[in-house]
Each structure stands twice: as C-alpha cells, then as structure tokens.
Design a protein around this motif. Structure first.
Motif, PDB file in Angstrom:
ATOM      1  N   ASN A 240       0.815  -1.218   0.000  1.00 43.64           N
ATOM      2  CA  ASN A 240       0.000   0.000   0.000  1.00 43.64           C
ATOM      3  C   ASN A 240       0.849   1.269   0.000  1.00 43.64           C
ATOM      4  OD1 ASN A 240      -2.658  -1.192   0.114  1.00 43.64           O
ATOM      5  ND2 ASN A 240      -2.168  -1.793   2.221  1.00 43.64           N
ATOM      6  N   MET A 241       2.151   1.111   0.208  1.00 46.14           N
ATOM      7  CA  MET A 241       3.049   2.266   0.212  1.00 46.14           C
ATOM      8  C   MET A 241       3.252   2.828  -1.195  1.00 46.14           C
ATOM      9  SD  MET A 241       3.868   2.587   3.441  1.00 46.14           S
ATOM     10  CE  MET A 241       5.253   3.692   3.399  1.00 46.14           C
ATOM     11  N   ARG A 242       2.959   2.025  -2.205  1.00 43.17           N
ATOM     12  CA  ARG A 242       3.099   2.518  -3.581  1.00 43.17           C
ATOM     13  C   ARG A 242       2.017   3.549  -3.891  1.00 43.17           C
ATOM     14  NH1 ARG A 242       2.924  -2.848  -7.081  1.00 43.17           N
ATOM     15  NH2 ARG A 242       1.054  -3.033  -5.778  1.00 43.17           N
ATOM     16  N   PRO A 243       2.247   4.485  -4.827  1.00 41.71           N
ATOM     17  CA  PRO A 243       3.454   4.633  -5.664  1.00 41.71           C
ATOM     18  C   PRO A 243       4.562   5.471  -5.030  1.00 41.71           C
ATOM     19  CG  PRO A 243       1.830   6.225  -6.351  1.00 41.71           C
ATOM     20  CD  PRO A 243       1.189   5.432  -5.235  1.00 41.71           C
ATOM     21  N   GLU A 244       4.282   6.069  -3.864  1.00 42.10           N
ATOM     22  CA  GLU A 244       5.291   6.941  -3.250  1.00 42.10           C
ATOM     23  C   GLU A 244       6.565   6.164  -2.876  1.00 42.10           C
ATOM     24  OE1 GLU A 244       1.410   8.961  -2.895  1.00 42.10           O
ATOM     25  OE2 GLU A 244       2.120   6.925  -2.473  1.00 42.10           O
ATOM     26  N   VAL A 245       6.372   4.934  -2.374  1.00 43.36           N
ATOM     27  CA  VAL A 245       7.529   4.137  -1.950  1.00 43.36           C
ATOM     28  C   VAL A 245       7.423   2.746  -2.552  1.00 43.36           C
ATOM     29  CG1 VAL A 245       8.846   3.212  -0.017  1.00 43.36           C
ATOM     30  CG2 VAL A 245       7.649   5.402   0.233  1.00 43.36           C
ATOM     31  N   ASP A 246       8.353   2.416  -3.427  1.00 41.22           N
ATOM     32  CA  ASP A 246       8.442   1.074  -3.977  1.00 41.22           C
ATOM     33  C   ASP A 246       9.268   0.206  -3.030  1.00 41.22           C
ATOM     34  OD1 ASP A 246       8.046  -0.639  -6.562  1.00 41.22           O
ATOM     35  OD2 ASP A 246      10.176  -0.886  -6.030  1.00 41.22           O
ATOM     36  N   ILE A 247       9.089  -1.089  -3.101  1.00 40.15           N
ATOM     37  CA  ILE A 247       9.830  -1.975  -2.195  1.00 40.15           C
ATOM     38  C   ILE A 247      11.340  -1.847  -2.397  1.00 40.15           C
ATOM     39  CG2 ILE A 247       9.758  -3.973  -3.750  1.00 40.15           C
ATOM     40  CD1 ILE A 247       9.399  -5.694  -1.178  1.00 40.15           C
ATOM     41  N   SER A 248      11.761  -1.513  -3.602  1.00 36.91           N
ATOM     42  CA  SER A 248      13.195  -1.337  -3.864  1.00 36.91           C
ATOM     43  C   SER A 248      13.741  -0.088  -3.168  1.00 36.91           C
ATOM     44  CB  SER A 248      13.453  -1.253  -5.365  1.00 36.91           C
ATOM     45  OG  SER A 248      12.816  -0.116  -5.918  1.00 36.91           O
ATOM     46  N   GLN A 249      12.849   0.809  -2.761  1.00 33.70           N
ATOM     47  CA  GLN A 249      13.259   2.041  -2.077  1.00 33.70           C
ATOM     48  C   GLN A 249      13.128   1.939  -0.562  1.00 33.70           C
ATOM     49  OE1 GLN A 249      10.302   4.364  -4.276  1.00 33.70           O
ATOM     50  NE2 GLN A 249      11.960   5.549  -5.208  1.00 33.70           N
ATOM     51  N   TRP A 250      12.567   0.855  -0.083  1.00 33.15           N
ATOM     52  CA  TRP A 250      12.323   0.667   1.350  1.00 33.15           C
ATOM     53  C   TRP A 250      13.646   0.545   2.092  1.00 33.15           C
ATOM     54  CZ3 TRP A 250       8.206   1.188   4.351  1.00 33.15           C
ATOM     55  CH2 TRP A 250       8.160   0.573   5.601  1.00 33.15           C
ATOM     56  N   ASP A 288       9.683   4.079  13.363  1.00 34.75           N
ATOM     57  CA  ASP A 288      10.857   4.917  13.631  1.00 34.75           C
ATOM     58  C   ASP A 288      12.140   4.351  13.000  1.00 34.75           C
ATOM     59  OD1 ASP A 288      10.073   3.184  16.151  1.00 34.75           O
ATOM     60  OD2 ASP A 288      12.257   3.329  16.158  1.00 34.75           O
ATOM     61  N   GLU A 289      12.114   3.094  12.568  1.00 36.90           N
ATOM     62  CA  GLU A 289      13.274   2.499  11.913  1.00 36.90           C
ATOM     63  C   GLU A 289      13.202   2.619  10.388  1.00 36.90           C
ATOM     64  OE1 GLU A 289      13.859  -1.533  13.124  1.00 36.90           O
ATOM     65  OE2 GLU A 289      14.013  -1.047  15.264  1.00 36.90           O
ATOM     66  N   HIS A 290      12.088   3.162   9.867  1.00 34.83           N
ATOM     67  CA  HIS A 290      11.903   3.149   8.410  1.00 34.83           C
ATOM     68  C   HIS A 290      11.489   4.492   7.805  1.00 34.83           C
ATOM     69  CE1 HIS A 290      12.277  -1.230   8.171  1.00 34.83           C
ATOM     70  NE2 HIS A 290      11.534  -1.288   9.269  1.00 34.83           N
ATOM     71  N   TYR A 291      10.707   5.285   8.522  1.00 37.73           N
ATOM     72  CA  TYR A 291      10.113   6.486   7.923  1.00 37.73           C
ATOM     73  C   TYR A 291      11.160   7.487   7.437  1.00 37.73           C
ATOM     74  CZ  TYR A 291       7.696  11.056   7.840  1.00 37.73           C
ATOM     75  OH  TYR A 291       7.247  12.293   7.488  1.00 37.73           O
ATOM     76  N   PHE A 292      11.939   8.067   8.353  1.00 42.33           N
ATOM     77  CA  PHE A 292      12.937   9.054   7.962  1.00 42.33           C
ATOM     78  C   PHE A 292      13.988   8.426   7.035  1.00 42.33           C
ATOM     79  CE2 PHE A 292      12.220  11.202  12.332  1.00 42.33           C
ATOM     80  CZ  PHE A 292      11.052  11.769  11.864  1.00 42.33           C
ATOM     81  N   GLN A 293      14.363   7.193   7.350  1.00 39.04           N
ATOM     82  CA  GLN A 293      15.416   6.525   6.598  1.00 39.04           C
ATOM     83  C   GLN A 293      15.025   6.332   5.128  1.00 39.04           C
ATOM     84  OE1 GLN A 293      14.011   5.655   9.423  1.00 39.04           O
ATOM     85  NE2 GLN A 293      15.576   5.319  10.981  1.00 39.04           N
ATOM     86  N   THR A 294      13.760   5.921   4.903  1.00 34.55           N
ATOM     87  CA  THR A 294      13.291   5.724   3.531  1.00 34.55           C
ATOM     88  C   THR A 294      13.097   7.054   2.813  1.00 34.55           C
ATOM     89  OG1 THR A 294      12.186   3.643   4.129  1.00 34.55           O
ATOM     90  CG2 THR A 294      11.432   4.757   2.125  1.00 34.55           C
TER      91      THR A 294
END
Length: 375
Positions: A240-250, A288-294
């Motif tokens: 559901n994160m697409r299209p803003e975040v693709d799994i390759s960008q996670w 908190d381990e993914h938002y800013f980092q991605t």
C-alpha cells in the motif's frame, strides 16, 4: 473751497466695502490654521525621530539574540522553551527557509542536542561535564512524558529545556511525531545547524570540541539507511506504500540520527510520506526504523552517510540492544568501541555517542570520563 464740504471723505479707490470684510477675515483665519497645522506636523516628526525612538520597536537584524527578531527566528532569550503554539503553527514557522543564504547578522553555528525520553535523564551529570565551557555552541531540547516534571536546578544546562510534549508509544507514529516536534522546536533557533537525536541512555564518548569539529567538517548527515532483504527489513513493507515508496526504495536504519539544517526542514515539512507511513507502517513495522530513513534515501541520497554516529551493541541478539551497567564500565570497553572501524567520518572518528547505559553506570563513567573521553 466750498462751504460745508467734508474734507475727510476717502477717495473712491480707498473705500472698503463692509460686505467684503467678513470673507477676508475668514480666509486669514483659515490660513492661520493651516500654518499652525503644518508647524505641528513638523514638530511631531521631530519629536518621534529624536525623542521617542527608544519607545518604538524597529524591525532590524542585528544579532540572532536581538529582541527585534521575529520570535520564530531568534535564540530564546530565556531558558524556558514552553510556548502556546499549536503544532500547525509550530511546524509552519519552523519550515520557513530564507531565500537569501547570507545572514544579516553574525551567526555562530550551534549543535542542537535533542533528548527523547520518557522521564528523567540519569546521565545528566556526565553530559554537564561534556557541555562545560561551550555554552555558545550548543542548544538543548528535551521531549519527555507530558506529566513528567524535571527537577534540574537553575545552574544546570538542562534547566527549563523541555519542549511542549505529547505521549509517545513505542513502535507507533507517535515516536516519529516526537522526533519531528524536537526538530521543529530546535529549528526556531536560526543558529542551530546540526541536529542530534539522543535518548536518556546515550552518553558522549568524545569531548565537545571533537564532536563540533567532526560535524562542521563533514558535508553529510548521519542517518542509518540500508536495504535489508530479510523479515525485519523488506518483510515489513506494505504494498500500500506505492506509488510513493516502492519496495526497492524501502530502507531500514537506526532511530538515532544527526542531520543538518536543510534535511531537518524537509523532515518536519513532509506530508506525502508521512500519511503513507502513518497509515500502513503499523506497530509491528516499527515506523521509527523506516520512515525518515526511507524518505531521506529517496529524496537526498547524496547527503546521507547511511550510518549513525551512535554506537550500539546488537551482538547479544533480541529485539533490543545490549544494556551496559555498572560492572561493564571499563576503559577497555571504550577502547573497543572507539577503535578504528573503517568509518568515513572526518578525523577518523567512527562514533561520537554510545548507548544503552543503565543509571547505575553513571558513577564509574564519571570516574573514567577525563581519561577516556577527554572531558
């Protein structure tokens, strides 16, 4: 000469018509009023300029601590950071970026130390030693439980450094909300250039001068951001994160970061990625381990070192890193932590901070701080 002729009668050209006397006097009166009004105006201008100037607030940029600066662009004149802005106003003010990069006043760059904690700061005495003698080069911000009241005395560097806070739940977006809240409050001080997120169990393992020099000489921000193909990395991704975040960008990384001012503004200004992560990175995702980092990896990959400045020991396994208590504190422990790990930080320093240290570790840390940490 004729008898009975009045010799006192004026010639015709000198005779004044009584009916014209009144309009003439009115005109003279009006001219007098006009002259008085003009004189009063000049007098008022003189008084304002030369007498009343000390009573007038003039907007000027002379110093970052000047009372003439807008409240959201100056260093706090009092220790207290509490304010009555709601978060919409806070984030709006904090997101303002000048289009002219040259500041119209002398600006000394500072490090904003942002402590995210539930309650007390048990390592405060060690931090007091670290900060001693460098008061012009740092700012402190504390986000703790709204109900918790710190009891620092007025001589402490932590005195009244708590910001307006809200309740935080581990693993939820409220954790990132607190971090954004810290950044927003720190951004109100235009002198803050570097922003470091710390916990109550963090300690400095370098002296202040080394920390300041390392940050000022680096052109990168230190946020862990890497692609983890396993269950604790890509396994947490939602389609559901697409299209803003693709799994390759996670991306995944440490919660504890250091970012420079440009990235701090982007973090608190984001609305696109925020909505996606809040809705689809639920507690088991550990946002908190993914938002800013991605988000930062997508938008500013060239500005990230892709690692943290805060050392932590995950070698014992489990959901949480190792905690070091009183019995663990030795000079050899920090020789191991401070040894060369092949990092790219300017000056050869891999880590500037470390965690997690239990409250009972404070006393032995104070005993070795001068020899091991240099403060």
């Amino acid at each position: 000469m004729e008898e009975g002729k009045n010799n006192n009668v004026s010639p015709p050209f000198l005779r004044i018509n009584p009916s014209k006397i009144l309009p003439l006097r009115i005109l003279q009166f009006l001219l007098l009023l006009l002259a008085i009004g003009i004189s009063f105006s000049f007098l008022s201008m003189f008084m304002i300029r030369y007498v009343g100037s000390s009573q007038i607030t003039i907007s000027s940029f002379t110093t970052p601590n000047s009372s003439s600066l807008p409240c959201f662009m100056k260093s706090p004149s009092s220790p207290s950071l509490m304010h009555d802005m709601n978060e919409t106003e806070l984030f709006w003010r904090a997101s303002m970026v000048p289009l002219i990069n040259q500041y119209p006043f002398a600006r000394t760059k500072k490090i904003a130390f942002m402590f995210l904690t539930i309650g007390s700061l048990p390592m405060a005495p060690l931090w007091e030693r670290f900060f001693n003698g460098h008061h012009k080069l740092y700012s402190i911000y504390i986000h703790s439980s709204p109900s918790y009241q710190h009891n620092f005395n007025s001589s402490s560097v932590f005195y009244k450094r708590k910001i307006p806070s809200q309740t935080v739940e581990w693993g939820t977006m409220s954790m990132c909300d607190a971090e954004r809240r810290l950044l927003a409050n720190a951004l109100l001080d235009v002198s803050n250039e570097w922003f470091i997120l710390l916990s109550e169990s963090c300690i400095p393992i370098q002296n202040f001068s080394s920390v300041y020099e390392s940050l000022s000489r680096s052109n990168l921000s230190f946020m862990g951001s890497f692609d983890d193909p396993g269950a604790s990395g890509r396994g947490r991704y939602s389609w559901n994160m697409r299209p803003e975040v693709d799994i390759s960008q996670w991306r995944k990384g440490s919660q504890w970061f250091e970012v420079e001012r440009r990235l701090a503004v982007h973090i608190i200004s984001d609305s696109i990625y925020y909505r996606k992560f809040k809705e689809f990175c639920t507690p088991s995702c550990y946002v908190d381990e993914h938002y800013f980092q991605t988000m930062m990896s997508i938008q500013f990959p060239h500005l990230l070192a892709n690692r943290t400045l805060t050392w932590v020991d995950w070698s014992r396994g489990g959901a949480h890193p190792a905690t070091f208590g009183k019995e663990d504190i030795t000079a050899k422990l920090f020789e191991w932590i401070l040894e060369d790990h092949g990092c790219d930080l300017v000056g050869g320093l891999c880590f500037l901070f470390a965690r997690k240290f239990a409250p009972d570790a404070l006393e032995p840390l104070l005993q070795i701080s001068s020899e091991v940490f240099g403060f």
